[in-house]
Design a protein around this motif. Structure first.
Motif, PDB file in Angstrom:
ATOM      1  N   SER B  77       8.423 -10.224  18.603  1.00 16.53           N
ATOM      2  CA  SER B  77       8.813 -10.766  19.902  1.00 16.53           C
ATOM      3  C   SER B  77       7.592 -10.836  20.796  1.00 16.53           C
ATOM      4  CB  SER B  77       9.932  -9.951  20.540  1.00 16.53           C
ATOM      5  OG  SER B  77       9.496  -8.660  20.785  1.00 16.53           O
ATOM      6  N   MET B  78       7.677 -11.716  21.791  1.00 14.61           N
ATOM      7  CA  MET B  78       6.479 -11.989  22.593  1.00 14.61           C
ATOM      8  C   MET B  78       6.862 -12.239  24.046  1.00 14.61           C
ATOM      9  SD  MET B  78       3.460 -14.575  21.511  1.00 14.61           S
ATOM     10  CE  MET B  78       1.910 -14.645  22.378  1.00 14.61           C
ATOM     11  N   VAL B  79       6.051 -11.729  24.946  1.00 17.41           N
ATOM     12  CA  VAL B  79       6.203 -12.028  26.368  1.00 17.41           C
ATOM     13  C   VAL B  79       4.946 -12.760  26.800  1.00 17.41           C
ATOM     14  CG1 VAL B  79       6.495 -11.069  28.681  1.00 17.41           C
ATOM     15  CG2 VAL B  79       7.602  -9.969  26.741  1.00 17.41           C
ATOM     16  N   HIS B  80       5.142 -13.910  27.451  1.00 12.08           N
ATOM     17  CA  HIS B  80       4.003 -14.741  27.844  1.00 12.08           C
ATOM     18  C   HIS B  80       3.623 -14.511  29.303  1.00 12.08           C
ATOM     19  CE1 HIS B  80       5.716 -16.719  24.357  1.00 12.08           C
ATOM     20  NE2 HIS B  80       4.538 -17.275  24.141  1.00 12.08           N
ATOM     21  N   GLN B  81       2.461 -15.064  29.635  1.00  6.11           N
ATOM     22  CA  GLN B  81       2.009 -14.977  31.030  1.00  6.11           C
ATOM     23  C   GLN B  81       2.941 -15.772  31.945  1.00  6.11           C
ATOM     24  OE1 GLN B  81      -2.092 -16.106  31.558  1.00  6.11           O
ATOM     25  NE2 GLN B  81      -1.848 -16.307  33.759  1.00  6.11           N
ATOM     26  N   GLN B  82       3.322 -16.998  31.493  1.00  6.66           N
ATOM     27  CA  GLN B  82       4.326 -17.747  32.258  1.00  6.66           C
ATOM     28  C   GLN B  82       5.678 -17.095  32.004  1.00  6.66           C
ATOM     29  OE1 GLN B  82       2.468 -19.150  29.724  1.00  6.66           O
ATOM     30  NE2 GLN B  82       2.031 -21.294  30.142  1.00  6.66           N
ATOM     31  N   VAL B 154       5.601  -6.264  18.922  1.00  6.72           N
ATOM     32  CA  VAL B 154       5.846  -6.806  20.256  1.00  6.72           C
ATOM     33  C   VAL B 154       4.506  -7.202  20.857  1.00  6.72           C
ATOM     34  CG1 VAL B 154       6.756  -6.367  22.552  1.00  6.72           C
ATOM     35  CG2 VAL B 154       7.869  -5.342  20.579  1.00  6.72           C
ATOM     36  N   LEU B 155       4.401  -8.496  21.231  1.00  2.00           N
ATOM     37  CA  LEU B 155       3.150  -9.004  21.789  1.00  2.00           C
ATOM     38  C   LEU B 155       3.350  -9.307  23.267  1.00  2.00           C
ATOM     39  CD1 LEU B 155       2.584 -11.438  18.824  1.00  2.00           C
ATOM     40  CD2 LEU B 155       1.247  -9.384  19.239  1.00  2.00           C
TER      41      LEU B 155
END
Lengths: 287, 359
Positions: B77-82, B154-155
């Motif tokens: 899973s990943m959370v982006h800057q936007q 997790v990224l």
């Protein structure tokens, strides 16, 4: 707070008022003037009340033209909006093919409207046109100057050819504004192509598509030049859309009163339908 | 299960974005990628996730070669800057979306979403759309989506960069708590050295497509392996100057000299590079071995409790100006020479090629 009262400020808005008066208000009022009076052309007027409105609203001819107009508009919307979205989805997002695709797409929009009509008229002629020759060569009996069905087919094909590009360009603008991170997030979730379209691309395109639907609705409801050049409203009255019918009434028969009343009804229909479209499409946004 | 990059590199159209990189990231701690914008942090993350395929090298996860395995099969899973959320779904539906794709039973989805919402303070907002949330709430929602599915990797790609200062601090404090009882590999990219120090764990300093150094965060900060690593991990930038060693004496041009610590004294005489962090260059003598140095003041910045002075050693020779960070408010006139004090015991010594000399 006390407002400063300065009547000289009115002079600053005067040019705009004059301009708007001359290009919008006065012509509209002239139409209103004609719509409630009877004239015999020598600048003498007799009060007629709402007779012309009643006449138009009860006229079989107006009903038929309105039905044709609605059929035409909703048919081209049903084709151009989905087709435009599909074409926009298949266009490259980056690379050297982007300008090539965009310019190709923009070409039909650059052609003058009466030329579009002329191109399709010649293209579809059964004796000399490429389309007419090919269809007849395939054994399909096709003659748009004699068969109402063929005339409608040609008319719709012409509008789709001419205006789908506008939808494509608007939808494409909406698509390229979606950050890559959205697609990555969807990929990580394992979302299907349909889910990406349904939950990312379509919601992100919503605003531009609303504008596309409104523009295509209003433009197609007002369409005059292309069908006039292509079929002139025929064969018979089969492709006589509202604007063509209006010109026949006003300039062909010189029935200025009924024509003025019809103009106003026509105008109010477009206004009402545009408002309904807009309200329906923006309903979610306001919730 | 650890994540292993084995000689992973990425080239795009003849341009090298990531040079061959070896990295082993352990679960249970924050693995921080620290570097400026464009250093290659995001590309590294995309290679780890499987969003990009490495040009060469292999990615291993828990002893399995996952190179080329598509991202949706990797439990990432990943959370982006936007702030990335599905615009037409409610907060509840957004958080639930990865679980729905995984075809989890409804009751379990509801329980998990509610637990996540509780943890991230989203419970009163579950019925709203992302567009009706503030930036901080939108990013919380995106984080809840990333955390709800028990991913093994997790990224977090600069997740706090688009938030204002207060919210950033608040969310940063919560982050370690969110991962406390999880057995996943957490990778966190940031451009801010302070953030790396606050989150702890391990840090990789990334510079121009290369990992300059990787190790426990405090270790990398105190004992940078190279000048590059020290430069990446310093804000304001670390001060550097060429020095010459002559017997037991270190000479910084014409400006000053001092006695070298014993390990440096043992080195052959010659040219070296000296580096010292701004907070070890102060307006008042501080530390165990203060050495005075004069500088022409270029800029002074006064914040609430400290004075930052940018100054130049000697004539303007094009070298980057030095920075001094002192406690308290000191008015230093711009354009005049000021006396500063370096605590040379805190200094770092580098070979001319950039490798640090242990001292």
């Amino acid at each position: 707070m006390n407002k400063t009262v300065n009547h000289k400020a009115w002079f600053l808005v005067l040019p705009v008022l004059v301009l708007v008066a001359f290009n919008a208000f006065i012509p509209l009022m002239t139409v209103v003037n004609y719509s409630v009076q009877e004239t015999f052309g020598d600048n003498t007027f007799f009060w007629a009340g709402l007779i012309w409105f009643e006449d138009v609203l009860h006229s079989e001819r107006f009903h038929a033209a309105l039905v044709r107009q609605l059929t035409f508009t909703f048919t081209i919307l049903a084709i151009e909006i989905p087709l435009g979205v599909v074409i926009a989805l298949t266009m490259p997002k980056r690379g050297i093919w982007v300008p090539v695709c965009l310019v190709t797409m923009a070409l039909p929009l650059l052609i003058p409207w009466n030329v579009v009509g002329a191109i399709w008229n010649i293209f579809a002629l059964p004796e000399i046109g490429l389309l007419g020759q090919v269809l007849n060569g395939l054994g399909i009996d096709y003659n748009f100057t004699r068969q109402p069905g063929a005339a409608w087919f040609t008319l719709i094909a012409m509008d789709v050819w001419h205006w789908t590009s506008l939808v494509v360009l608007l939808a494409y603008a909406g698509l390229v504004s979606i950050p890559d991170a959205f697609y990555q997030a969807a990929k990580i979730d394992g979302a299907s192509t349909w889910a990406i379209f349904r939950h990312i691309q379509l919601p992100k395109m919503k605003r531009v598509l609303t504008i596309a639907v409104l523009l295509r609705f209003m433009d197609s409801f007002n369409i005059y030049t292309e069908p006039f050049v292509l079929t002139g409203g025929g064969p018979g009255n089969s492709t006589t859309l509202l604007s063509i019918d209006l010109v026949k009434l006003a300039l062909g028969q010189f029935d200025l009163g009924p024509a003025a009343a019809m103009s106003l009804i026509y105008f109010l229909i477009i206004l009402a339908l545009s408002w309904i479209f807009y309200t329906l499409m923006m309903r979610d946004e306001e919730r | 299960m650890p994540l292993d990059l084995k000689g992973v590199s990425k080239q795009v159209g003849g341009e090298t974005h990531i040079y061959p990189t070896d990295l082993t990231l352990e679960p249970g701690v924050f693995n921080i990628l620290l570097g400026t914008t464009g250093a290659g942090k995001t590309t590294l993350m995309q290679l780890m996730a499987g969003l990009e395929r490495p040009t060469a090298g292999e990615v291993w996860f828990g002893g399995v070669n996952v190179t080329g395995m598509p991202v949706q099969k990797r439990n990432v899973s990943m959370v982006h800057q936007q702030f990335i959320n599905y615009p037409n779904m409610s907060v509840f539906e957004n958080i639930a979306s990865p679980l729905r794709v995984a075809r989890m039973p409804k009751a379990e989805i509801k329980a998990r979403v509610e637990r996540m919402a509780d943890l991230l303070k989203l419970t009163p907002l579950l019925g709203r759309r992302p567009s009706e949330l503030s930036g901080g709430q939108q990013q919380r929602c995106a984080m809840a989506r990333a955390l709800v599915k028990d991913a093994s990797l997790v990224l977090l790609d600069e997740p706090l960069a688009n938030l204002d200062f207060k919210l950033r601090e608040e969310l940063r404090d919560e982050l370690p708590r969110l991962f406390a009882d999880r057995d996943c590999v957490v990778v966190y990219a940031t451009t801010e050295p302070v953030e790396a120090l606050l989150l702890g764990g391990n840090t990789a300093t990334v510079f121009q497509g290369r990992v300059a150094q990787f190790g426990p965060t405090g270790e990398v900060y105190r004992r940078p392996g190279t000048l590059t690593s020290a430069q990446v991990f310093s804000e304001p930038p670390i001060n550097t100057a060429p020095v010459t060693k002559d017997g037991a004496t270190i000479r910084l041009g014409e400006h000053t000299d001092w006695t070298a610590p014993p390990p440096i004294q043992a080195l052959p005489d010659g040219a070296y590079v000296f580096g010292i962090r701004p907070h070890h260059v102060t307006l008042a003598p501080d530390g165990t071995h203060p050495v005075a140095i004069d500088g022409m003041v270029l800029v002074t910045e006064l914040s609430g409790s400290e004075s930052v002075v940018h100054f130049r050693l000697g004539a303007d020779d094009g070298a980057a100006p030095w920075v001094s960070q002192s406690h308290g408010i000191h008015a230093v006139p711009v354009g005049q020479v000021a006396r500063l004090h370096m605590d040379v015991a805190q200094g770092l010594y580098f070979e001319p090629d950039g490798a640090r000399i242990a001292a």
